[in-house]
Design a protein around this motif. Structure first.
Motif: not given
Length: 341
Positions: A41-43, A129-133, A331-335
Motif C-alpha cells: 500500500n502506498p506510504l 510502515y504499510t501493509e505489504c505481501r 507516497y500518498k495520503e492513504v484512505n
C-alpha cells in the motif's frame, strides 16, 4: 526449459525472460536469474516518515535490479516492487556466488530459497510502515499480465507454472513494428519523465485517471565506486579546462543508492486514437511544465527495460543516485478507498 532462447529475432517469446515459478514466490528465469514481486500500500505522506529507517532495503550489489510499479485502472490502483537477482559466479569457483547480500550465503545450493528469504525480509521491514505481501503463483501472473497488457487481460496460471514465455505469448499478441509496438492490435505509448517533482507527478496522474496506465521506476543497481567511474567516463568531455565547474554540476548526482535509472508511464491506445492521444500528452506535460520524451526511436529498448526481469535492456540512461531506496516508493495520503485487499 530454462535455457536462454535465441535473441536473433523479434519474436516476443524469444525475448521474454520468464521461465517458471519454482518456489512459491520465486520466478526462475531462462538465464538462471530470479524474480520476485512484493505488493504494498502506498506510504502515507506524513512528516515523520522523513526519518523512516533506511535499512528496510538491503544494500543491493551489482546484478540486482528493481522495478517500482503503479498499476492504474479507473477507480483502482495497485503498487508493486519487482526484484530481480542475476547471481554472479566466481570464474575459478563456479559454484561460488559473488553478489549475494550476505557473506554467510555464497553458493548455488538452494539459491532460490535464499532469494525468497530476501523478499520476505524486505516485506517484513516495510510492513512496519504499510501493509505489504510477497506475491505467489496467480498473483505473480496477474502482476505480469498487467505489465504486458496494461490491464486489458489476465493470463491464467496453468496447473504447472512453467514455460511462462509460452503462456504469455499465447494469450497476449505482441508485435514489433518498424516504428512501434502493438499488444492485441493496440499501440504502446511510452512517456519518459526524466525528472518530475512528486506534486506535479500526482497532478499528471489526474490527467489520465479514466485510462489504464502503468507507471514504473526502474533501477539497475551498481556500487558507488563503479558508479563514480561510470559517471567520470560519461562526463569526461564536459567543461573542458573547467574542472571546478564540472565538479559543481556532478556533485549531487551520486548518493547512497546508485544505478541506471529510468521512469515512464506506459499506455495502450487504440490505433485510431494514437495521434489524438499524443496531442493530449503534450498538452498535459506543457500545462505542468514537465520535461518529457515520448519514446519513438528508442521505444523497443525502453519498453523491454521496463519489463521486470529484463535487466539487459535499456542500458543507455546515465547513472543516478538516491539517498535511499525508499525515495523510489510512491507516497500518498492513504484512505479506505486506497487500501488494497
Amino acid at each position: 526449459m530454462l535455457k536462454i532462447h535465441n535473441f536473433d529475432n523479434d519474436k516476443f517469446d524469444q525475448w521474454l525472460p520468464w521461465g517458471g515459478i519454482t518456489h512459491d514466490h520465486v520466478l526462475h528465469q531462462k538465464d538462471e536469474s530470479l524474480l520476485g514481486v512484493i505488493q504494498y500500500n502506498p506510504l502515507p505522506k506524513d512528516r515523520h516518515l522523513k526519518i523512516i529507517e533506511k535499512d528496510i532495503f538491503p544494500e543491493f550489489a551489482m546484478g540486482w535490479s528493481i522495478w517500482f510499479d503503479k498499476q492504474h485502472m479507473p477507480g483502482h490502483d495497485a503498487y508493486y516492487i519487482a526484484i530481480c537477482w542475476n547471481p554472479f559466479s566466481n570464474k575459478k569457483r563456479h559454484q561460488h556466488i559473488t553478489n549475494t547480500l550476505s557473506a554467510s550465503y555464497t553458493t548455488f545450493d538452494d539459491y532460490e530459497g535464499y532469494f525468497e528469504s530476501v523478499l520476505f525480509k524486505i516485506a517484513s521491514n516495510l510492513d512496519r510502515y504499510t501493509e505489504c505481501r510477497v506475491m505467489n503463483y496467480q498473483g505473480i501472473y496477474n502482476y505480469l499480465s498487467f505489465v504486458i497488457s496494461i490491464g486489458q487481460k489476465i493470463v491464467p496460471m496453468p496447473d504447472i507454472p512453467m514455460y511462462m514465455d509460452v503462456d504469455f505469448s499465447t494469450f497476449v499478441k505482441v508485435d514489433f513494428l518498424p516504428n512501434g509496438i502493438t499488444v492485441d492490435d493496440q499501440r504502446i505509448v511510452m512517456l519518459n519523465l526524466p525528472t518530475v517533482p512528486e506534486e506535479e507527478l500526482y497532478k499528471f496522474f489526474d490527467f489520465f485517471s479514466d485510462l489504464n496506465y502503468r507507471y514504473t521506476r526502474r533501477l539497475l543497481c551498481i556500487e558507488k565506486d563503479t558508479a563514480k567511474k561510470d559517471l567520470d567516463h560519461y562526463t569526461s568531455k564536459w567543461c573542458s579546462g573547467r574542472k571546478s565547474v564540472k565538479d559543481v554540476i556532478t556533485d549531487s548526482i551520486l548518493s547512497n543508492v546508485n544505478g541506471y535509472f529510468y521512469n515512464a508511464l506506459i499506455f495502450l491506445i487504440d490505433k485510431e486514437d494514437y495521434i489524438d492521444f499524443i496531442k493530449l500528452i503534450r498538452k498535459a506535460t506543457a500545462h505542468l511544465g514537465l520535461a518529457n520524451i515520448i519514446e519513438s526511436f528508442n521505444l523497443k529498448d525502453s519498453w523491454w527495460g521496463c519489463i521486470p526481469g529484463c535487466y539487459q535492456a535499456n542500458l543507455t540512461p546515465p547513472v543516478m543516485g538516491f539517498d535511499s531506496m525508499m525515495d523510489l516508493l510512491l507516497y500518498k495520503e492513504v484512505n479506505d478507498s486506497d487500501v488494497q485487499a
